[in-house]
Design a protein around this motif. Structure first.
Motif, PDB file in Angstrom:
ATOM      1  N   TYR A 210     -40.965  63.853 -18.698  1.00  0.00           N
ATOM      2  CA  TYR A 210     -41.708  64.937 -19.335  1.00  0.00           C
ATOM      3  C   TYR A 210     -40.866  66.210 -19.416  1.00  0.00           C
ATOM      4  O   TYR A 210     -40.788  66.862 -20.459  1.00  0.00           O
TER       5      TYR A 210
ATOM      6  N   THR B 193     -39.618  67.795 -23.021  1.00  0.00           N
ATOM      7  CA  THR B 193     -40.219  69.044 -23.493  1.00  0.00           C
ATOM      8  C   THR B 193     -39.337  70.271 -23.290  1.00  0.00           C
ATOM      9  O   THR B 193     -39.455  71.239 -24.032  1.00  0.00           O
ATOM     10  N   ARG B 194     -38.444  70.252 -22.323  1.00  0.00           N
ATOM     11  CA  ARG B 194     -37.658  71.448 -21.998  1.00  0.00           C
ATOM     12  C   ARG B 194     -36.196  71.348 -22.415  1.00  0.00           C
ATOM     13  O   ARG B 194     -35.495  72.357 -22.438  1.00  0.00           O
TER      14      ARG B 194
ATOM     15  N   THR C 216     -34.739  69.954 -25.463  1.00  0.00           N
ATOM     16  CA  THR C 216     -34.749  69.419 -26.819  1.00  0.00           C
ATOM     17  C   THR C 216     -33.558  69.956 -27.609  1.00  0.00           C
ATOM     18  O   THR C 216     -32.918  70.930 -27.206  1.00  0.00           O
TER      19      THR C 216
ATOM     20  N   ASP D 165     -43.053  74.822 -32.054  1.00  0.00           N
ATOM     21  CA  ASP D 165     -42.079  74.428 -31.026  1.00  0.00           C
ATOM     22  C   ASP D 165     -40.642  74.640 -31.488  1.00  0.00           C
ATOM     23  O   ASP D 165     -39.792  75.091 -30.716  1.00  0.00           O
TER      24      ASP D 165
END
Length: 154
Positions: free
Chosen positions: A44, A48-49, A51, A96
């Motif tokens: 995760y 998500t962190r 990319t 994002d």
């Protein structure tokens, strides 16, 4: 108090910062053991962190000798940044992607923390009162215009 996700993210960023080639290779299970969490939480954090929009290239190999390799990607030199943005920033940008790009520009010291906060506020979904896909199109136009104004004076 920070949560486990933030702690893992900060740990990996520190390891990358201290790496001479800005590459870190980790074992998912070993990292999960270090932070006393499940391997899916490591997944995760990485998904998500770390990319591409945030300036990271991630390579993963599963199996017995599996690993995760995270590499920090540098933006082009300041002379080429405008051309880079115009070619790579599409006509539609989601929340994002915009936030990742702004974060990368700030980390690269191309914009200040204050400028980053202003950009984030201007392109945030709550401040663009439109429905998708129009909202993402307007966000792209605002982001491009503001970046041109900010970066052309440097």
């Amino acid at each position: 108090m920070r949560n486990t996700t933030e702690i893992i993210e900060q740990y990996l960023k520190n390891v990358l910062l201290n790496s001479p080639d800005q590459v870190v290779e980790i074992g998912r299970n070993e990292l999960a053991e270090k932070f006393q969490c499940v391997p899916s939480q490591i997944n995760y954090v990485i998904q998500t962190r770390f990319t591409l929009e945030k300036g990271y290239l991630v390579e993963s190999k599963r199996g017995g000798g599996g690993f995760i390799r995270i590499q920090r990607i540098q933006l082009p030199s300041h002379d080429k940044i405008m051309d880079y943005l115009m070619k790579n920033l599409s006509d539609s940008v989601d929340q994002d992607t915009a936030e990742g790009l702004i974060e990368q520009l700030e980390e690269s010291k191309l914009i200040t923390e204050r400028e980053a906060k202003m950009l984030q506020a201007a392109v945030h979904r709550d401040n663009i009162g439109l429905r998708l896909p129009l909202r993402d199109e307007v966000r792209a136009k605002i982001l491009k215009a503001m970046l041109i104004a900010l970066l052309s004076k440097r």
